[in-house]
Design a protein around this motif. Structure first.
Motif, PDB file in Angstrom:
ATOM      1  N   TYR A 225       0.833  -1.210   0.000  1.00 34.19           N
ATOM      2  CA  TYR A 225       0.000   0.000   0.000  1.00 34.19           C
ATOM      3  C   TYR A 225       0.871   1.265   0.000  1.00 34.19           C
ATOM      4  N   TYR A 226       1.918   1.230   0.804  1.00 34.84           N
ATOM      5  CA  TYR A 226       2.793   2.398   0.939  1.00 34.84           C
ATOM      6  C   TYR A 226       3.426   2.749  -0.407  1.00 34.84           C
ATOM      7  N   LYS A 227       3.941   1.737  -1.086  1.00 38.16           N
ATOM      8  CA  LYS A 227       4.616   1.982  -2.365  1.00 38.16           C
ATOM      9  C   LYS A 227       3.644   2.455  -3.441  1.00 38.16           C
ATOM     10  N   SER A 228       2.351   2.174  -3.243  1.00 33.64           N
ATOM     11  CA  SER A 228       1.314   2.674  -4.155  1.00 33.64           C
ATOM     12  C   SER A 228       0.769   4.018  -3.681  1.00 33.64           C
ATOM     13  N   LYS A 229       1.368   4.548  -2.594  1.00 33.31           N
ATOM     14  CA  LYS A 229       0.985   5.825  -1.970  1.00 33.31           C
ATOM     15  C   LYS A 229      -0.459   5.804  -1.453  1.00 33.31           C
ATOM     16  N   LYS A 230      -0.925   4.603  -1.079  1.00 39.59           N
ATOM     17  CA  LYS A 230      -2.253   4.469  -0.457  1.00 39.59           C
ATOM     18  C   LYS A 230      -2.050   4.456   1.057  1.00 39.59           C
ATOM     19  N   TYR A 231      -1.710   5.626   1.588  1.00 45.19           N
ATOM     20  CA  TYR A 231      -1.293   5.717   2.983  1.00 45.19           C
ATOM     21  C   TYR A 231      -2.417   5.383   3.972  1.00 45.19           C
ATOM     22  N   ASP A 232      -3.654   5.709   3.625  1.00 43.29           N
ATOM     23  CA  ASP A 232      -4.766   5.383   4.516  1.00 43.29           C
ATOM     24  C   ASP A 232      -4.937   3.865   4.631  1.00 43.29           C
TER      25      ASP A 232
ATOM     26  N   GLU B 156       2.526  11.579   8.636  1.00 46.51           N
ATOM     27  CA  GLU B 156       2.489  12.926   8.050  1.00 46.51           C
ATOM     28  C   GLU B 156       1.239  13.077   7.175  1.00 46.51           C
ATOM     29  N   HIS B 157       0.930  12.021   6.417  1.00 45.08           N
ATOM     30  CA  HIS B 157      -0.277  12.038   5.584  1.00 45.08           C
ATOM     31  C   HIS B 157      -1.526  12.181   6.459  1.00 45.08           C
ATOM     32  N   LYS B 158      -1.559  11.442   7.547  1.00 44.65           N
ATOM     33  CA  LYS B 158      -2.701  11.515   8.461  1.00 44.65           C
ATOM     34  C   LYS B 158      -2.839  12.910   9.064  1.00 44.65           C
ATOM     35  N   ILE B 159      -1.703  13.508   9.420  1.00 42.46           N
ATOM     36  CA  ILE B 159      -1.717  14.849  10.015  1.00 42.46           C
ATOM     37  C   ILE B 159      -2.273  15.870   9.020  1.00 42.46           C
ATOM     38  N   LYS B 160      -1.803  15.795   7.775  1.00 45.83           N
ATOM     39  CA  LYS B 160      -2.223  16.755   6.758  1.00 45.83           C
ATOM     40  C   LYS B 160      -3.704  16.636   6.420  1.00 45.83           C
ATOM     41  N   ASN B 161      -4.250  15.453   6.604  1.00 47.71           N
ATOM     42  CA  ASN B 161      -5.637  15.208   6.205  1.00 47.71           C
ATOM     43  C   ASN B 161      -6.579  15.066   7.395  1.00 47.71           C
ATOM     44  N   SER B 162      -6.215  15.733   8.494  1.00 43.26           N
ATOM     45  CA  SER B 162      -7.087  15.720   9.663  1.00 43.26           C
ATOM     46  C   SER B 162      -7.073  17.097  10.313  1.00 43.26           C
ATOM     47  N   THR B 163      -7.988  17.312  11.232  1.00 43.46           N
ATOM     48  CA  THR B 163      -8.074  18.601  11.920  1.00 43.46           C
ATOM     49  C   THR B 163      -8.380  18.379  13.388  1.00 43.46           C
TER      50      THR B 163
ATOM     51  N   ALA C  72      -8.739  17.769  17.283  1.00 47.59           N
ATOM     52  CA  ALA C  72      -8.176  16.808  18.233  1.00 47.59           C
ATOM     53  C   ALA C  72      -7.567  15.601  17.528  1.00 47.59           C
ATOM     54  N   GLU C  73      -8.173  15.194  16.428  1.00 48.53           N
ATOM     55  CA  GLU C  73      -7.644  14.044  15.686  1.00 48.53           C
ATOM     56  C   GLU C  73      -6.249  14.373  15.139  1.00 48.53           C
ATOM     57  N   GLN C  74      -6.100  15.576  14.616  1.00 50.55           N
ATOM     58  CA  GLN C  74      -4.797  15.980  14.079  1.00 50.55           C
ATOM     59  C   GLN C  74      -3.742  16.037  15.191  1.00 50.55           C
ATOM     60  N   ILE C  75      -4.103  16.598  16.325  1.00 54.86           N
ATOM     61  CA  ILE C  75      -3.178  16.673  17.469  1.00 54.86           C
ATOM     62  C   ILE C  75      -2.738  15.266  17.879  1.00 54.86           C
ATOM     63  N   ALA C  76      -3.693  14.322  17.871  1.00 57.39           N
ATOM     64  CA  ALA C  76      -3.376  12.940  18.255  1.00 57.39           C
ATOM     65  C   ALA C  76      -2.360  12.327  17.292  1.00 57.39           C
ATOM     66  N   PHE C  77      -2.517  12.611  15.995  1.00 53.40           N
ATOM     67  CA  PHE C  77      -1.557  12.085  15.014  1.00 53.40           C
ATOM     68  C   PHE C  77      -0.183  12.749  15.177  1.00 53.40           C
ATOM     69  N   ILE C  78      -0.173  14.050  15.490  1.00 55.57           N
ATOM     70  CA  ILE C  78       1.105  14.743  15.728  1.00 55.57           C
ATOM     71  C   ILE C  78       1.816  14.129  16.931  1.00 55.57           C
ATOM     72  N   ASP C  79       1.060  13.919  18.009  1.00 53.78           N
ATOM     73  CA  ASP C  79       1.647  13.302  19.212  1.00 53.78           C
ATOM     74  C   ASP C  79       2.162  11.901  18.914  1.00 53.78           C
ATOM     75  N   ASP C  80       1.437  11.180  18.060  1.00 53.05           N
ATOM     76  CA  ASP C  80       1.859   9.823  17.724  1.00 53.05           C
ATOM     77  C   ASP C  80       3.152   9.837  16.901  1.00 53.05           C
ATOM     78  N   LEU C  81       3.283  10.835  16.027  1.00 51.99           N
ATOM     79  CA  LEU C  81       4.527  10.942  15.254  1.00 51.99           C
ATOM     80  C   LEU C  81       5.696  11.300  16.174  1.00 51.99           C
ATOM     81  N   MET C  82       5.441  12.135  17.168  1.00 56.19           N
ATOM     82  CA  MET C  82       6.472  12.440  18.167  1.00 56.19           C
ATOM     83  C   MET C  82       6.920  11.150  18.853  1.00 56.19           C
ATOM     84  N   LEU C  83       5.940  10.315  19.215  1.00 51.48           N
ATOM     85  CA  LEU C  83       6.242   9.041  19.868  1.00 51.48           C
ATOM     86  C   LEU C  83       7.018   8.126  18.924  1.00 51.48           C
ATOM     87  N   LEU C  84       6.645   8.131  17.646  1.00 50.68           N
ATOM     88  CA  LEU C  84       7.338   7.294  16.661  1.00 50.68           C
ATOM     89  C   LEU C  84       8.816   7.672  16.572  1.00 50.68           C
ATOM     90  N   PHE C  85       9.103   8.980  16.632  1.00 51.64           N
ATOM     91  CA  PHE C  85      10.505   9.416  16.605  1.00 51.64           C
ATOM     92  C   PHE C  85      11.264   8.845  17.808  1.00 51.64           C
TER      93      PHE C  85
END
Length: 463
Positions: free
Chosen positions: A37-44, A73-80, A82-95
């Motif tokens: 999916y990733y290589k086909s850019k189907k990130y969702d 990053e795709h999830k962050i860009k396509n959300s707003t 509280a959901e967006q904040i949750a994805f940002i926090d999750d990316l912080m955790l991923l780092f």
């Protein structure tokens, strides 16, 4: 009894192995799915199976973190909201997890910088202040400065330091902290540049010796050139950002106030001396005081250079040149020596001492062969001297062929100057004799000697 315990342990061992094998198989299957999916850019579509692998087998494959960055990053860009904040926090955790599970691939400083950059990018959504984000960058600098190497991140770090200064009380101590941060960041930039320049020089020397670079080496050469160009922009932007906050009216009273306390601190003296030198505050007695004191406790190439600057200010160019030559002799680092030689060459260029300037530009090319700037300077000196160095109108204009040849060398060794060098060479050739001139002179293909300080010969093009 022992036999039953042994049998029980063996059974448990087999059970655990089966469990791990099943878990590995599940992770492998999901990895294959999210990879496709990733290589086909189907990130969702990639998100679900990626999350399973990340949670169940965090050490399974580096792709969890390499791909996960873009998926989130795709999830962050396509959300707003509280959901967006949750994805940002999750990316912080991923780092954090990337460094935890693959420390050799994701260094501490690199990971902390990525978190700081993410916070800066979404500072409005996260309601982060400039000071909070600056502290994140500063944490990366303090914990692992050697891995803090991104051009954009380094500029952001310094820019925030200036913004925090502007927002604060602007006391002399605050100003000194800002200047110190400028020096800290500049040292990081120059450290990265030094590594790139060393590798780039080897490739250029190989090319100049007539060896064709491999496709991989060509890519590396382009990468080093692009990176160095980016860092040049960072340094220029840092100077623009600092601007009048570091003019002579600010620097002189600051260094006067702190001199007694720091007069035996070689680093402080060096930085103060450099700052006043860079900002052209060399006429003030405070500059001489700093130079003399630094030379007293720790003489080196830089103090010799600035002693030359002082002698030049006094109108004693002969003594100044002695100190400049001494600075070249004392400096053992090729890149630092190149910078000194270039600064003195520029002085001679401006003085009109073209012969001496050319000698120093040629020395600079030996120290740093991948920087083509000296070739453009030599070309410019030839062009400026055309009217004085030819014994006929044709020979005067022939000097422009010589200038064009030098300009072309700049583009050959330095990809960053390719366009500028080509335009400059074309401009010089337009001022050289035309085909009609060559025909009327009947000297096609002949060599012409150019006199005065130039002392070179040039071949007339064949027609």
């Amino acid at each position: 009894m022992k036999t039953r315990i042994t049998i029980l342990l063996m059974a448990l061992f087999v059970s655990f192995n089966i469990s791990f094998a099943q878990q590995d198989e599940e992770c492998m299957n999901n990895l294959s799915i999210f990879d496709s999916y990733y290589k086909s850019k189907k990130y969702d579509d990639a998100y679900g199976p990626w999350k399973i692998v990340r949670e169940k087998c965090p050490k399974f494959n580096q792709a969890i973190y390499a791909y996960g960055d873009n998926i989130l990053e795709h999830k962050i860009k396509n959300s707003t909201g509280a959901e967006q904040i949750a994805f940002i926090d999750d990316l912080m955790l991923l780092f954090d997890q990337s460094h935890e599970h693959f420390p050799s691939k994701y260094e501490l400083g690199e990971m902390l910088v990525e978190k700081a950059e993410l916070a800066y990018k979404y500072r409005d959504e996260l309601k982060k202040s400039d000071m909070e984000i600056y502290n994140m960058f500063d944490n990366a600098y303090k914990k692992d400065a050697k891995s803090f190497t991104g051009a954009k991140a380094l500029y952001t770090y310094f820019s925030l330091a200036v913004d925090n200064f502007d927002a604060g009380a602007k006391t002399p101590d605050d100003a000194q902290k800002m200047f110190d941060k400028y020096d800290d960041v500049m040292e990081l930039v120059e450290g990265v540049e030094k590594g790139h320049i060393g590798k780039l020089n080897k490739l250029v020397e190989k090319e100049e010796a007539g060896t064709k670079l491999s496709s991989k080496q060509e890519r590396l050469k382009k990468y080093y050139e692009d990176s160095l160009e980016a860092f040049e922009k960072v340094k220029s932007s840092m100077d623009q950002k600092l601007g009048d906050r570091a003019n002579c009216e600010v620097l002189i009273p600051l260094y006067q106030k702190d001199f007694e306390e720091n007069k035996n601190d070689a680093v402080w003296l060096q930085r103060a001396m450099n700052k006043m030198g860079e900002k052209e505050c060399t006429d003030d007695p405070m500059f001489e005081k700093l130079v003399v004191q630094k030379n007293t406790i720790e003489p080196d190439a830089k103090t010799a250079f600035y002693l030359g600057v002082l002698k030049e200010k006094q109108g004693n160019n002969a003594e100044a040149d002695k100190y400049y030559d001494q600075s070249f002799e004392l400096e053992t680092d090729p890149l630092k020596k190149w910078k000194l030689v270039m600064r003195v060459a520029e002085k001679n260029y401006k003085r009109g001492s073209f012969g001496k300037a050319r000698q120093q530009y040629m020395q600079a090319l030996k120290l740093n062969p991948s920087n083509g700037g000296p070739y453009l300077r030599i070309a410019a000196m030839y062009a400026k001297s055309a009217n004085n160095c030819g014994d006929s109108n044709f020979n005067k204009r022939a000097v422009f062929w010589l200038a064009a040849n030098e300009a072309e060398k700049a583009g050959r060794v330095d990809g960053r100057l390719k366009s500028t060098a080509a335009k400059t060479a074309a401009s010089y050739r337009a001022s050289a004799p035309s085909k009609a001139d060559i025909f009327s002179q009947g000297n096609s293909g002949k060599s012409i000697s150019i006199g005065c300080w130039i002392g070179r010969s040039v071949t007339v093009p064949n027609i």
